[in-house]
Scaffold this motif. Structure first.
Motif, PDB file in Angstrom:
ATOM      1  N   TYR A  77      60.248 -12.078  24.456  1.00 57.85           N
ATOM      2  CA  TYR A  77      58.665 -11.764  24.311  1.00 57.85           C
ATOM      3  C   TYR A  77      57.970 -10.269  25.585  1.00 57.85           C
ATOM      4  CZ  TYR A  77      53.601 -12.550  25.199  1.00 57.85           C
ATOM      5  OH  TYR A  77      52.328 -12.676  24.594  1.00 57.85           O
ATOM      6  N   ASP A  78      57.288 -10.263  24.699  1.00 61.10           N
ATOM      7  CA  ASP A  78      56.527  -8.773  25.954  1.00 61.10           C
ATOM      8  C   ASP A  78      55.441  -8.042  25.840  1.00 61.10           C
ATOM      9  OD1 ASP A  78      56.928  -6.412  24.568  1.00 61.10           O
ATOM     10  OD2 ASP A  78      58.945  -6.983  24.228  1.00 61.10           O
ATOM     11  N   LYS A  79      54.512  -8.053  26.592  1.00 58.19           N
ATOM     12  CA  LYS A  79      52.867  -7.951  26.737  1.00 58.19           C
ATOM     13  C   LYS A  79      53.123  -6.602  27.772  1.00 58.19           C
ATOM     14  CE  LYS A  79      47.857  -9.744  27.117  1.00 58.19           C
ATOM     15  NZ  LYS A  79      48.357  -9.085  26.005  1.00 58.19           N
ATOM     16  N   ARG A  80      52.733  -5.124  26.651  1.00 55.48           N
ATOM     17  CA  ARG A  80      52.614  -4.356  26.968  1.00 55.48           C
ATOM     18  C   ARG A  80      51.043  -3.834  27.398  1.00 55.48           C
ATOM     19  NH1 ARG A  80      56.238  -3.945  23.018  1.00 55.48           N
ATOM     20  NH2 ARG A  80      58.354  -2.636  23.572  1.00 55.48           N
ATOM     21  N   GLN A  81      51.248  -3.510  28.461  1.00 56.11           N
ATOM     22  CA  GLN A  81      49.548  -2.487  29.200  1.00 56.11           C
ATOM     23  C   GLN A  81      50.076  -1.521  28.460  1.00 56.11           C
ATOM     24  OE1 GLN A  81      49.682  -2.643  34.092  1.00 56.11           O
ATOM     25  NE2 GLN A  81      47.401  -1.668  33.457  1.00 56.11           N
ATOM     26  N   GLN A  82      48.844  -1.080  28.097  1.00 54.22           N
ATOM     27  CA  GLN A  82      48.626   0.150  27.477  1.00 54.22           C
ATOM     28  C   GLN A  82      47.791   1.007  28.316  1.00 54.22           C
ATOM     29  OE1 GLN A  82      50.259   0.750  24.950  1.00 54.22           O
ATOM     30  NE2 GLN A  82      50.197  -1.462  23.760  1.00 54.22           N
TER      31      GLN A  82
ATOM     32  N   ARG B  60      46.840   2.240  18.543  1.00 50.98           N
ATOM     33  CA  ARG B  60      46.779   1.008  17.967  1.00 50.98           C
ATOM     34  C   ARG B  60      48.032  -0.028  17.018  1.00 50.98           C
ATOM     35  NH1 ARG B  60      50.016   1.758  12.899  1.00 50.98           N
ATOM     36  NH2 ARG B  60      51.011   4.236  12.836  1.00 50.98           N
ATOM     37  N   LEU B  61      48.858   0.547  17.954  1.00 50.70           N
ATOM     38  CA  LEU B  61      49.905  -0.057  18.035  1.00 50.70           C
ATOM     39  C   LEU B  61      49.336  -2.224  19.223  1.00 50.70           C
ATOM     40  CD1 LEU B  61      52.500   1.997  18.667  1.00 50.70           C
ATOM     41  CD2 LEU B  61      52.063   0.609  16.719  1.00 50.70           C
ATOM     42  N   ARG B  62      49.833  -3.017  18.307  1.00 52.62           N
ATOM     43  CA  ARG B  62      50.194  -4.485  18.687  1.00 52.62           C
ATOM     44  C   ARG B  62      50.304  -4.488  20.541  1.00 52.62           C
ATOM     45  NH1 ARG B  62      50.829  -6.397  13.544  1.00 52.62           N
ATOM     46  NH2 ARG B  62      49.201  -6.702  12.372  1.00 52.62           N
ATOM     47  N   ASP B  63      50.216  -5.231  21.484  1.00 51.67           N
ATOM     48  CA  ASP B  63      50.242  -5.115  22.541  1.00 51.67           C
ATOM     49  C   ASP B  63      51.310  -6.611  23.074  1.00 51.67           C
ATOM     50  OD1 ASP B  63      48.380  -3.448  23.549  1.00 51.67           O
ATOM     51  OD2 ASP B  63      46.888  -5.505  24.049  1.00 51.67           O
ATOM     52  N   GLU B  64      51.438  -6.926  22.085  1.00 51.66           N
ATOM     53  CA  GLU B  64      52.983  -7.935  22.204  1.00 51.66           C
ATOM     54  C   GLU B  64      53.624  -7.643  20.715  1.00 51.66           C
ATOM     55  OE1 GLU B  64      49.658 -11.994  23.545  1.00 51.66           O
ATOM     56  OE2 GLU B  64      50.662 -11.921  21.156  1.00 51.66           O
TER      57      GLU B  64
ATOM     58  N   ASP C 182      52.964  -2.380  14.706  1.00 49.39           N
ATOM     59  CA  ASP C 182      52.099  -2.082  13.691  1.00 49.39           C
ATOM     60  C   ASP C 182      51.230  -2.598  12.860  1.00 49.39           C
ATOM     61  OD1 ASP C 182      51.462   0.527  12.258  1.00 49.39           O
ATOM     62  OD2 ASP C 182      52.574   1.614  12.410  1.00 49.39           O
ATOM     63  N   PRO C 183      50.249  -2.705  12.684  1.00 50.95           N
ATOM     64  CA  PRO C 183      49.056  -3.061  11.721  1.00 50.95           C
ATOM     65  C   PRO C 183      49.598  -2.710  10.165  1.00 50.95           C
ATOM     66  CG  PRO C 183      47.985  -3.333  13.376  1.00 50.95           C
ATOM     67  CD  PRO C 183      49.062  -1.583  13.661  1.00 50.95           C
ATOM     68  N   ASP C 184      49.432  -1.129  10.385  1.00 52.94           N
ATOM     69  CA  ASP C 184      49.760  -0.571   9.388  1.00 52.94           C
ATOM     70  C   ASP C 184      51.168  -1.230   8.153  1.00 52.94           C
ATOM     71  OD1 ASP C 184      47.766   0.862   9.083  1.00 52.94           O
ATOM     72  OD2 ASP C 184      48.806   2.708  10.461  1.00 52.94           O
ATOM     73  N   VAL C 185      51.961  -1.169   9.394  1.00 50.72           N
ATOM     74  CA  VAL C 185      53.085  -1.362   8.110  1.00 50.72           C
ATOM     75  C   VAL C 185      52.965  -3.454   7.566  1.00 50.72           C
ATOM     76  CG1 VAL C 185      55.803  -2.549   8.367  1.00 50.72           C
ATOM     77  CG2 VAL C 185      54.758  -0.317   9.818  1.00 50.72           C
TER      78      VAL C 185
END
Length: 433
Positions: A73-78, A83-87, A291-294
């Motif tokens: 599990y990882d959470k990225r700082q943007q 548009r990509l999700r952080d988690e 990716d929300p589009d996927v």
């Protein structure tokens, strides 16, 4: 008060009447059994056998399916808009089964099984050696104990002789030279008695070490006693029979043969690294989609497939291992054919010869009384030691070595054994022959 006083008196009387702490007494067979149960070298060898069994369980696991779970599990700082999700996360439960390993698993199991047998032979070899050492130390203790009786009796006789010469000097029957000779003879014999007493203590220490018994420094007395007398029993070992038994039963020879088989399997294991490895897997996976589009963020489902690996080129590492294994096998062949066989043959010849030599020593007579008894005791001891060593070389018992004797001769030899033991006893007087 009277009842309490009476109870105290009763307890004191019981304590005084109770026997002192009894020291354990062992026969030679009980001594061997005690060493087999407590000797630290045997305990270590027994643990190695257990470790080899554990290695077999580990090697056998290559035939069985394995189940493993992984996840992250990882959470990225943007830094910028995206548009990509952080988690991002993933979790999978996976079952794997080897389909083809190029012979690796089969050879590993074979090596583990052979190693169990080898460690079993190594354990037996250690047990046989400790048995031989106990028998030698036991006979050595009997020898030194008998020597003390000989030396004590000799000192007593020489003291009586000195006293007699002193009385005769006072009566004017002899000169001072006779007294001086008696004093010198006594002075020469007393250190021999002290030396015999020291050797006896060392024999107790050696046997205690084989028993795995801790002795406190400066402790008075001995932690155990032994029973029996140093006696000569005639044996008729046959050299060819001894060599045949050694070749068939000696644990060290069987262990070297297992080394050859292990190296053969190790060669197959090394070669398997140059062949493909194939395994099937199946599992269940939970994962995220960034990716929300996927698709949606949370996803799950089963997974099944086949995985294969093949080291096309590894820098000649596999070739080097195979070459080293082949060299070790050739060395193991030399060890079995030359060193082990030669050692067994020479040991059997030497021990057999020593056994015959001590029989002749026992039958010899000498003029000096004390030296004669000591020499005879040493001869009996050396004969028993030779039999113990020969028994180990043949992987047999001392009783089983009497190949050439029959029942009729055994009766006569038992009679000779009693006579030999009687001859070895210390004399009561200097004039006794």
């Amino acid at each position: 008060m009277r009842l309490e006083f009476g109870a105290v008196v009763f307890l004191i009387a019981v304590a005084l009447a109770a026997p002192a702490h009894e020291v354990a007494t062992y026969t030679i067979e009980e001594a061997v059994a005690l060493a087999q149960a407590q000797n630290p070298e045997i305990a270590i060898a027994r643990k190695k056998v257990q470790a080899a069994r554990g290695g077999f369980v580990e090697a056998r696991s290559g035939f069985l399916p394995s189940v493993a779970s992984t996840g992250f599990y990882d959470k990225r700082q943007q830094q910028t808009e995206t548009r990509l999700r952080d988690e991002d996360y993933n979790a999978i439960l996976r079952v794997e089964q080897n389909l083809y390993t190029g012979g690796a698993v089969t050879s590993q199991v074979a090596i583990a099984r052979l190693n169990i047998e080898k460690q079993g032979y190594e354990f037996q070899e250690v047990a046989d050696r400790v048995t031989m050492d106990v028998r030698i130390a036991f006979n050595e203790l009997l020898l030194n104990r008998a020597k003390i009786r000989v030396r004590e009796n000799s000192v007593r006789v020489l003291e009586e002789e000195l006293k007699s010469q002193q009385e005769r000097l006072q009566a004017g029957l002899v000169g001072a030279l006779n007294v001086q000779r008696a004093e010198v003879a006594l002075a020469n014999e007393q250190p021999e008695l002290i030396n015999a007493q020291t050797q006896l203590k060392n024999s107790y220490l050696r046997l205690a070490e084989l028993f795995g018994t801790d002795l406190r420094p400066g402790a008075e007395g001995t932690p155990f006693e032994i029973t029996g007398e140093l006696q000569y029993h005639s044996n008729h070992p046959d050299l060819n029979e001894c060599l045949a038994r050694a070749d068939a039963n000696r644990s060290v020879i069987k262990s070297r043969r297992k080394d050859l088989e292990i190296e053969d399997q190790q060669y197959i294991l090394d070669r398997s690294e140059s062949r493909p490895h194939v395994r099937a897997f199946s599992g269940y996976e939970v994962y995220s989609e960034r990716d929300p589009d996927v698709g949606p963020e949370f996803n799950y489902g089963g997974v099944v497939g086949i995985e294969a690996t093949w080291n096309i080129f590894d820098g000649f590492a596999t070739k080097g291992r195979m070459q080293a294994t082949r060299a070790r096998r050739e060395a193991a062949v030399q060890t079995e054919n030359v060193q082990t066989a030669d050692q067994t043959l020479e040991s059997a010849k030497a021990n057999f010869g020593a056994g015959l030599g001590t029989q002749l020593d026992i039958l010899q007579a000498a003029s000096d009384v004390t030296r004669t008894r000591t020499t005879r005791l040493s001869a009996v001891y050396l004969h028993n030691v030779a039999i113990a060593r020969l028994a180990r070389a043949c992987a047999s018992s001392a009783e089983a070595l009497d190949f050439g004797a029959n029942i009729k001769n055994a009766k006569n030899e038992n009679r000779n054994a009693v006579q030999a033991s009687d001859v070895a006893r210390p004399p009561a007087k200097l004039s006794q022959q």
